[in-house]
Motif scaffolding. Structure first.
Motif: not given
Lengths: 316, 678, 222
Positions: B200, B281, B220, B211-216
């Motif tokens: 990410g 998620t 994802a 785990r911490g990365a916020q993917l669009p």
């Protein structure tokens, strides 16, 4: 769990054991009447078993021990299956231990042992029968499970006694889905018990036989057990059908009077089923072996349609 | 989510992770020890494998005890500078380590009695490859950064490649090995790309950063799809399954067992790790892809298994079926989890984990028994076997356990996981999405159909190999398995039985694992559950108590036997088989493997591409020949091959064979590079 | 289980049987049986219409029921049987997609139709939800039958069965269409059948067969 329920369970198994050949005798009798023949005695299947138990057993030279123990295993599984089906009462102590999926699994186990035993001696007929039996089985088994799924969707459980109890307690209504599955179940019952459109229980020397081809090498006590197990299987299937589609009149507790009543009622229902079976067998002709999968695929389709119709009703 | 945060940095001296690492090192050491006396079968081929089995046993015990412990991680300063190896053990790793350790005990013991001298690779080298393979699989399960994961993954692929090509003098085996290597690497590229997306933009390749990365969502999904492709290729998901039926028959049987029983599960592990842990998620509709592919794979695998006439190919296709079932469960879990039905998601995932362990035991058992048959008879073709139950009673009876288990019959282990998965499927109609809530229950129908077909396949396998009359005269000299081989088989068969009888012990453990993945599993185990009874989902009265069930069936059988003894007073004698009065029976009159598969070929014709040669009624020497092909070869792989060929031809234009041309290429490259730097 | 009045239960059951008949049609290769199934469909429709008429007490529905009976149970099947005898087409040739394949597509179509009906059914009353889904399914399945058959005769049966599905859907959800519309449709079908009957003879005169392959060279230059 009080002792009356255990008594109920015990009586049920005994009734199944004792009455299974009677049901077979009744079907044969009805069939003879319908076909304008003089009917054999109602007790003929018992006589057959008694006769076989008084003969020397003959085993093929290369029959392995699998061949020898298979009749006991098949008979034992059928007896155990009888304990899981609500025949007289629904408060069976065995309910929590094994549900309808396990029951179907048990039938599958019996079928597998039967087929393996048939392959053991290594004759042409035996392997042929085994192959055909498995062919019928792999289509009949999913159909039976789909039928049970529909009933379990309506009752939120897969335990057969609870399904019967809930269905009997629900308000009387026409369920289109149950109509579909009832027909599907009847077709599976015919196929699984080697009845006429799929197999002919009355002939031996026919290239299209399935069940009898697998029993050819058995004699005496082994054959008696196999025949009895086949009768038990028919009895079990009839009782599953009753539990799913005509669940009224099962005793919901171990009360002896209601139990007695349930026995009478069961006898009545089975008499009707037996007569119906004889009627179907008289009216229909044996299918070619390769039409049998079509017959069963139709049953499968019916069960799936029943499921879909049910889902349409409950979907949000 | 909560459990994920609690970690003990460094780890206490006697932490489970340290012990596990020590055991993995022990495997490596055993492997290297094989090189001390590489030609000695007694030392490298027997003693070291037994030692490996002991290590496997310890690994299984430690892993089983550590399932409930909180996650722990460690950073080892090995490898490239500034690129230390991150390792982590959490509940998911522990389950799969348990699977690896416990299945490897049986396989290693069998292998100790299996390898003969003079079969291709030297025993010592084999020992090194084998234990390196085991250690690499363990490291895949422990890796906590993409770098360590890929190194372990590639080591696993390479060591297994060398094991597959043990008998490298045979061209088909070399070809099978090449196909395996090719697909493994195509898959590995996809996995690598998935990791590349998952970081990410942080360029941190530790799993923690991922785990911490916020993917669009779109990225994802891309990562999920790549992972599905990559791990699907390793696991044998259709259409990437083609290597399995080639590689498994080529490999020696213990290696086939290890690959099919354990290595395929590392792909399941990777899938679960990326989907539920690293992405975290998943959106609900992603699940439909593995679900659909899984169902198709299950049906495809089992249909092809029914038409095979090579016993190891048959089992390889059966593995494909089971991989299909596993992916179906994963897909179902994603759908349930995505729409917030966590109890059912948990049930589906428990079923997946349970089935993974089950399959490790039963498929290893079956592959090993084919090994025993192969050694005893020299035959892999079902058409030349038969009647071995008389010559090889140990193998035959133990195989029967595996056969019944893999056919999903109660009370053995295959039934338990199928029961759990079916119970999850029964609630699929409550998914609040139109169309999907109608389609998913139909999936249950397909699942049940493939399970029933598995019974067909197994009757064919067992009946033709072990029952009937021997189809060749040489089979009369077949010998039973050696003692070590028997011990290995007994271990695996016992596993099948115990896993079938004690699900009530195992399911709560697996529920803990599922909870660790961030799925609320509290409803998957209800208060009605006791040590002998399985009772998931409180809203429905469903339960299964295999011990009581088994007791009932066994006592019914025993009473029958007993009463039979008491009542029946006649003799038993032996005679020729009756067969409706036909006198001259010979073994060739039995059903062949092809004959047994004929109904399936007939019913599922669209699946197959067949090459048939039928004799005319007037043939003097009639010959019947049918070859069944995988239709996907022609539909998918051959076109790809043609495209690659064409591309290669296009590229070959560049190859001029003249020095000045090559210098020109270098020059142009240099210019382009310089231009892009500017 | 909430209570559904008995007559609606029966309509629901009839709807399910209608679906079943559609599937039987899909699997049937004999044209004579196909016509018989069509007649049975008509009979089910008649009963369903009369049920609804009885429930709502609307006289025009009784009329419509009688009309259905006369037209779809008696007259059209009779006409078709006569045509079959005259034209001597008893069997359809092998359908374009084999029977199990057709069935599989059929099941998917049912799923699609039911899924489609869910939002509509939410607007309608609780009790008619079943009927809408099944009516849509019957229409689509008849369409499928027309696609997979090659004989003109079976296509006409498919067409009529499609009309049955439409009729059932309209009748069960909106308590029937206005009488004028119904009469119009009935007349349409009648005329269409007669015209098609004449047409069949013409086709056979021209091509010696009722197989539609002969009508397929629509492009010039083939």
């Amino acid at each position: 769990m009080n002792w009356l329920n255990w008594l109920d369970q015990f009586i049920e198994v005994l009734v199944a054991l004792a009455a299974a050949p009677l049901l077979l005798g009744w079907v044969n009798m009805c069939r003879a009447w319908l076909q304008n023949r003089s009917a054999p005695s109602l007790l003929q299947p018992y006589r057959g078993i008694r006769k076989l138990l008084h003969k020397d057993a003959v085993l093929a030279h290369n029959a392995s021990s699998l061949f020898r123990i298979a009749p006991y295993i098949i008979f034992g599984t059928m007896v155990a299956a009888a304990a899981m089906i609500p025949m007289l009462g629904t408060r069976l102590p065995f309910t929590a231990a094994a549900d309808a999926i396990a029951l179907v699994g048990l039938f599958a186990a019996a079928r597998m042992f039967l087929s393996l035993a048939a392959m053991d001696v290594g004759t042409a007929f035996g392997t042929l029968g085994a192959r055909r039996e498995m062919m019928v089985g792999f289509l009949a088994e999913p159909t039976l499970l789909m039928v049970i799924f529909v009933a379990s969707l309506m009752t939120a459980t897969t335990a057969l006694p609870l399904i019967a109890e809930n269905l009997a307690a629900a308000q009387l209504a026409i369920h289109p889905s149950l109509l579909f599955t009832a027909v599907a179940f009847a077709m599976v019952m015919l196929a699984e018990n080697a009845r006429i459109p799929v197999d002919n229980p009355a002939t031996h020397l026919e290239l299209t036989m399935i069940h009898e081809a697998m029993l050819l090498e058995y004699s005496a006590r082994h054959l008696a057990l196999m025949e009895w197990a086949a009768a038990l299987k028919l009895f079990n299937y009839a009782c599953i059908g009753l539990a799913l589609f005509v669940p009224w009149g099962l005793a919901s507790n171990g009360d002896p009077i209601r139990l007695g009543l349930a026995i009478v009622l069961l006898a009545g229902k089975l008499a009707v089923i037996g007569a119906g079976l004889a009627l179907i067998e008289t009216l229909s002709a044996k299918l070619r072996v390769f039409r049998a999968p079509e017959f069963l695929a139709t049953a499968f389709l019916l069960a799936v349609l029943g499921l879909l119709v049910r889902l349409l009703q409950v979907a949000r | 989510m909560l459990l994920r945060a609690s970690r003990r940095p460094g780890g206490a001296p006697e932490s489970a992770l340290t012990t596990l690492l020590a055991l993995v090192t022990a495997w490596l050491a055993i492997g290297l020890a094989g090189l001390i006396r590489p030609r000695s079968l007694e030392f490298a081929g027997r003693a070291l494998f037994v030692a490996g089995a002991v290590v496997g046993l310890l690994l299984a015990i430690v892993a089983a005890m550590s399932i409930a412990l909180p996650a722990e991680s460690v950073v080892l300063p090995i490898g490239l500078p500034d690129l230390p190896v991150h390792l982590r053990r959490d509940a998911l790793s522990s389950v799969f380590l348990f699977l690896l350790g416990s299945a490897s005990v049986g396989i290693s013991l069998f292998a100790a009695g299996y390898f003969r001298s003079g079969e291709g690779t030297l025993p010592g080298v084999l020992c090194l490859e084998y234990h390196l393979f085991l250690a690499a699989m363990a490291m895949v399960l422990l890796a906590d950064d993409a770098y360590a994961f890929m190194v372990a993954w590639e080591t696993m692929a390479l060591s297994s490649y060398f094991l597959v090509t043990t008998q490298h003098r045979i061209p088909e085996i070399r070809r099978a090995g090449f196909l395996y290597l090719l697909i493994a690497h195509v898959g590995a590229i996809a996995i690598l790309l998935a990791f590349g997306i998952l970081q990410g933009g942080s360029w941190q390749f530790t799993f923690d950063a991922m785990r911490g990365a916020q993917l669009p969502p779109i990225w994802a999904f891309a990562a999920f799809a790549l992972a599905l492709f990559g791990f699907g290729a390793k696991a044998g998901l259709v259409p990437m399954h083609v290597w399995l039926p080639e590689a498994h028959p080529a490999a020696p049987s213990p290696v086939s067992a290890l690959m099919s029983g354990v290595m395929l599960k590392t792909a399941i592990y990777g899938m679960l790790r990326i989907t539920f842990d690293l992405i975290g998620t998943p959106t609900w509709w992603w699940g439909l892809i593995p679900l659909g592919l899984g169902l198709f794979t299950a049906l495809y695998g089992v249909i092809f298994a029914a038409t095979q006439s090579d016993m190891k190919r048959l089992l390889a296709y059966s593995s494909i079926e089971n991989i299909g079932i596993l992916f179906t469960g994963i897909g179902l879990a994603i759908v349930f989890h995505g729409v917030g039905m966590d109890a059912m998601a948990a049930l589906a995932l428990i079923a997946v984990l349970y089935h993974a362990i089950n399959h490790a035991f039963m498929k290893s058992l079956l592959f090993l028994s084919t090994g025993a048959v192969l050694h005893a008879t020299g035959e892999r073709n079902l058409g030349h076997l038969g009647g071995l139950i008389h010559r090889m009673p140990w193998v035959a009876w133990l195989t029967l356990v595996g056969v019944l288990a893999i056919a999903g019959l109660p009370p053995l282990n295959g039934f338990v996981s199928e029961w759990l998965l079916l119970q999850a499927f029964l609630l699929a109609h409550e998914v609040p999405k139109p169309f999907v809530n109608m389609l998913l229950p139909l999936g249950a129908a397909l699942l049940v159909l493939s399970a029933a077909l598995a019974g067909y396949v197994m009757v064919k396998f067992y009946g033709i190999v072990f029952l009937g009359q021997p189809r060749e005269a040489a089979l009369h000299d077949a010998h039973d398995a050696s003692v070590l081989e028997r011990v290995g088989l007994v271990w695996l068969a016992a596993g099948c039985v115990l896993l079938g009888l004690l699900p009530a012990q195992i399911v709560p453990m697996l529920a803990g694992v599922v909870a660790d993945l961030g799925i609320n599993a509290s409803a998957a185990v209800t208060s009605a559950q006791s040590w002998w009874m399985l009772a998931p989902l409180p809203a429905r009265s469903i339960s299964y108590a295999p011990l009581v069930f088994t007791l009932a069936v066994v006592s019914a059988v025993l009473v029958t036997v007993l009463v039979g003894r008491l009542v029946y007073r006649r003799r038993t004698r032996r005679a020729d088989p009756w067969d409706c009065g036909y006198e001259r029976i010979n073994p060739r009159m039995q059903d062949t493997a092809e004959g047994f598969g004929q109904p399936i070929r007939h019913l599922f014709q669209p699946f197959f591409a067949m090459d048939r040669e039928l004799p005319s009624p007037f043939d003097r020497a009639p010959r019947y020949r049918v070859v069944v092909f995988d239709r996907l070869w022609r539909l998918l792989y051959l076109p790809i091959e043609r495209i690659v060929q064409r591309a290669a031809n296009a590229v070959s234009v560049l190859q001029q064979g003249r020095i000045s041309a090559y210098l020109l290429y270098s020059f142009v490259t240099l210019i382009v590079l310089l231009a892009s730097v500017l | 289980m909430n209570t559904i009045p008995l007559d609606l239960q029966i309509v629901n059951a009839l709807a399910a049987l209608l679906l079943l008949l559609s599937f039987s049609m899909l699997s049937q290769r004999r044209i004579v049986s196909l016509v018989n199934l069509l007649a049975m469909q008509g009979l089910l429709l008649t009963v369903a219409t009369l049920m609804v008429a009885w429930r709502t007490g609307e006289t025009h529905l009784y009329l419509s029921g009688l009309l259905t009976f006369a037209l779809k149970v008696l007259f059209l099947p009779w006409l078709l049987h006569r045509l079959i005898r005259r034209l001597e087409v008893y069997w359809d040739t092998e359908p374009l997609l084999n029977i199990p394949g057709t069935m599989l597509v059929g099941v998917l179509i049912v799923v699609f139709a039911f899924g489609l009906a869910q939002p509509i059914a939410e607007l309608a009353s609780e009790t008619t939800r079943n009927s809408i889904g099944i009516a849509v399914a019957v229409i689509l399945l008849s369409f499928l039958m027309m696609i997979t058959r090659s004989k003109a005769m079976s296509q006409v049966v498919g067409f009529l069965s499609m009309e049955n599905g439409l009729f059932f859907g309209a009748m069960s959800t909106t308590r029937g269409m206005p009488m004028v519309v119904e009469l119009g449709i009935a007349l349409d079908i009648l005329v269409a059948m007669l015209v098609l009957g004449v047409f069949f003879f013409q086709i056979r005169e021209q091509f010696d067969s009722l197989d539609l392959h002969h009508l397929e060279s629509l492009k010039e230059g083939d």
